[in-house]
Write a protein that holds these residues in place. Sequence first.
Motif, PDB file in Angstrom:
ATOM      1  N   PRO A   9       0.823  -1.180  -0.060  1.00  0.00           N
ATOM      2  CA  PRO A   9      -0.127  -0.020  -0.078  1.00  0.00           C
ATOM      3  C   PRO A   9       0.840   1.474  -0.166  1.00  0.00           C
ATOM      4  O   PRO A   9       0.347   2.477  -0.286  1.00  0.00           O
ATOM      5  CB  PRO A   9      -0.759  -0.258   1.274  1.00  0.00           C
ATOM      6  CG  PRO A   9      -0.184  -1.197   2.107  1.00  0.00           C
ATOM      7  CD  PRO A   9       0.608  -1.896   1.263  1.00  0.00           C
ATOM      8  N   ALA A  10       2.161   1.251   0.151  1.00  0.00           N
ATOM      9  CA  ALA A  10       2.974   2.391   0.471  1.00  0.00           C
ATOM     10  C   ALA A  10       3.690   2.494  -1.103  1.00  0.00           C
ATOM     11  O   ALA A  10       4.556   3.497  -1.044  1.00  0.00           O
ATOM     12  CB  ALA A  10       3.940   2.169   1.482  1.00  0.00           C
ATOM     13  N   HIS A  54      -2.298   4.107  -0.243  1.00  0.00           N
ATOM     14  CA  HIS A  54      -2.318   4.948   1.198  1.00  0.00           C
ATOM     15  C   HIS A  54      -2.577   6.214   0.838  1.00  0.00           C
ATOM     16  O   HIS A  54      -3.580   6.683   1.466  1.00  0.00           O
ATOM     17  CB  HIS A  54      -1.234   4.538   1.947  1.00  0.00           C
ATOM     18  CG  HIS A  54      -1.077   5.289   3.176  1.00  0.00           C
ATOM     19  ND1 HIS A  54      -2.109   4.883   4.333  1.00  0.00           N
ATOM     20  CD2 HIS A  54      -0.580   6.464   3.787  1.00  0.00           C
ATOM     21  CE1 HIS A  54      -1.830   5.684   5.344  1.00  0.00           C
ATOM     22  NE2 HIS A  54      -1.131   6.591   4.920  1.00  0.00           N
ATOM     23  N   GLU A  57      -6.015   6.941  -0.666  1.00  0.00           N
ATOM     24  CA  GLU A  57      -7.024   6.709   0.685  1.00  0.00           C
ATOM     25  C   GLU A  57      -7.004   7.900   1.474  1.00  0.00           C
ATOM     26  O   GLU A  57      -8.105   8.465   1.905  1.00  0.00           O
ATOM     27  CB  GLU A  57      -6.638   5.622   1.536  1.00  0.00           C
ATOM     28  CG  GLU A  57      -7.034   4.140   0.991  1.00  0.00           C
ATOM     29  CD  GLU A  57      -6.520   2.900   1.678  1.00  0.00           C
ATOM     30  OE1 GLU A  57      -5.616   3.297   2.759  1.00  0.00           O
ATOM     31  OE2 GLU A  57      -6.583   1.771   0.977  1.00  0.00           O
TER      32      GLU A  57
END
Length: 98
Positions: A9-10, A54, A57
Motif C-alpha cells: 500500500p506504500a 495509502h 485513501e
Amino acid sequence: MSPLPFDDPAAPLYSVGQVAGMLAVQPAFLRRLDTHAVVSPARSDGGQRRYSRHQVEQLQQVCALVDEGVTLPGVRHVLGLRARVAELEAEVARLRRR
C-alpha cells in the motif's frame, strides 16, 4: 515469491492523472495539496508525482473534508490528529497485550 509492488500500500504507483480520475478532481487540486504539504507524493526519476494506495485513501479523506468546508491548513491539522490517534491506539493495544 516476493510480493509485487501493487501489493504494497506504500508503493508509489499512481500518476496525478490516474488519481484525479479515480477521485473525480482536477489534477491542479492534487498539485495544490502537494504544495501545501497536505499529501505529498513520491517523485519518479523524471520528477513526476507518484501516489501510493495509502495516499489515495488519504486523498479520499481530504476530499471529504474539503467538501465539508475545511480549509487546507485545517485538513493538514485533522490528518495529523488522526495519525496521532492511530499511534496512541496502537500504543494502548501494545500495553494491553503486556
